[in-house]
Design a protein around this motif. Sequence first.
Motif, short mmCIF file in Angstrom:
data_model
loop_
_atom_site.label_atom_id
_atom_site.label_comp_id
_atom_site.label_asym_id
_atom_site.label_seq_id
_atom_site.Cartn_x
_atom_site.Cartn_y
_atom_site.Cartn_z
N ARG A 1 1.00 -1.16 0.04
CA ARG A 1 -0.02 0.04 -0.09
C ARG A 1 0.74 1.27 -0.11
O ARG A 1 0.68 2.45 -0.66
N LEU A 2 1.98 1.17 0.80
CA LEU A 2 2.88 2.35 0.96
C LEU A 2 3.57 2.57 -0.50
O LEU A 2 3.71 3.84 -1.17
N ALA A 3 3.85 1.49 -1.06
CA ALA A 3 4.69 1.64 -2.47
C ALA A 3 3.53 2.29 -3.44
O ALA A 3 3.79 3.11 -4.36
N GLU A 4 2.07 1.74 -3.65
CA GLU A 4 1.27 2.25 -4.42
C GLU A 4 1.01 3.62 -4.08
O GLU A 4 0.77 4.41 -5.23
N ALA A 5 0.95 3.96 -2.74
CA ALA A 5 0.68 5.39 -2.62
C ALA A 5 2.07 6.26 -2.85
O ALA A 5 1.70 7.45 -3.58
N LEU A 6 3.01 5.80 -2.98
CA LEU A 6 4.12 6.67 -3.37
C LEU A 6 4.30 6.89 -5.03
O LEU A 6 4.49 7.98 -5.47
N ARG A 7 3.88 5.70 -5.75
CA ARG A 7 3.74 5.60 -6.94
C ARG A 7 2.61 6.69 -7.42
O ARG A 7 3.02 7.36 -8.34
N ALA A 8 1.34 6.71 -6.77
CA ALA A 8 0.43 7.74 -7.03
C ALA A 8 0.78 9.00 -6.93
O ALA A 8 0.41 9.85 -7.68
N LYS A 9 1.48 9.27 -5.96
CA LYS A 9 1.60 10.76 -5.54
C LYS A 9 3.01 11.14 -6.53
O LYS A 9 2.88 12.34 -7.15
N ARG A 10 4.03 10.50 -7.11
CA ARG A 10 5.15 10.59 -8.06
C ARG A 10 4.05 10.93 -9.49
O ARG A 10 4.52 11.98 -10.18
N GLU A 11 3.04 10.05 -9.79
CA GLU A 11 2.25 10.50 -11.03
C GLU A 11 1.66 11.65 -10.91
O GLU A 11 1.53 12.61 -11.93
N GLU A 12 0.89 12.16 -9.67
CA GLU A 12 0.48 13.40 -9.81
C GLU A 12 1.44 14.74 -10.05
O GLU A 12 1.20 15.44 -10.46
N ALA A 13 2.77 14.26 -9.15
CA ALA A 13 3.57 15.52 -9.42
C ALA A 13 4.42 15.37 -10.69
O ALA A 13 5.03 16.38 -10.89
N GLY A 14 4.29 14.48 -11.55
CA GLY A 14 4.78 14.38 -12.98
C GLY A 14 6.18 13.98 -12.87
O GLY A 14 6.77 14.17 -13.77
N GLU A 15 6.55 13.20 -11.95
CA GLU A 15 7.84 12.73 -11.97
C GLU A 15 7.97 11.55 -12.83
O GLU A 15 7.19 10.61 -13.35
#
Length: 174
Positions: free
Chosen positions: A160-174
């Motif tokens: 879940r933590l890895a998925e949340a980190l991935r989703a946050k990076r996608e939002e930030a456009g990384e």
Amino acid sequence: MAKAEKSVAIAELKSEFEGSSAAVLTEYRGLTVAQLKQLRVSLGGNAKFAVAKNTLTKIAANNAGISTLDDLFQGPTAIAFVKGDVVEAAKGLRDFAKANPLLVIKGGVVDGKSMTPDEITKLADLESREVLLAKLAGALKAKQSQAAATFAALPTTMARLAEALRAKREEAGE
């Protein structure tokens, strides 16, 4: 009683003391033969209730290495030799003594430790060995289940933590 008979009685009592996990001394003055028979039945199959002479019983107990009972050999004394569950026999004695106040628990010895009448009554208040073992097994199983749930939660939490980190990076456009 002839000397040979006394020797045989002492030897029998000594073997009872040595072969028993507990011995409870009682005073039975005033009880009828029928009541003593009822007491023997209430003790179940794991205890033997015997009436013996104090002098012979005291000698047999001392020969078996039990000297803590010496003060209890006064007046008419009977002994409950317990070979099985001590709690069950203590309950039988306590319950019979409640119904028949003429039976007085003087004390005893459990696994080599001297016991007062109050301690024997407290012992009777315990649950049986089987119930205590079942509770212990249940407690151990619960701890194992808790540990398994904790270990199983670690990978799930990491995913879940890895998925949340991935989703946050996608939002930030990384």
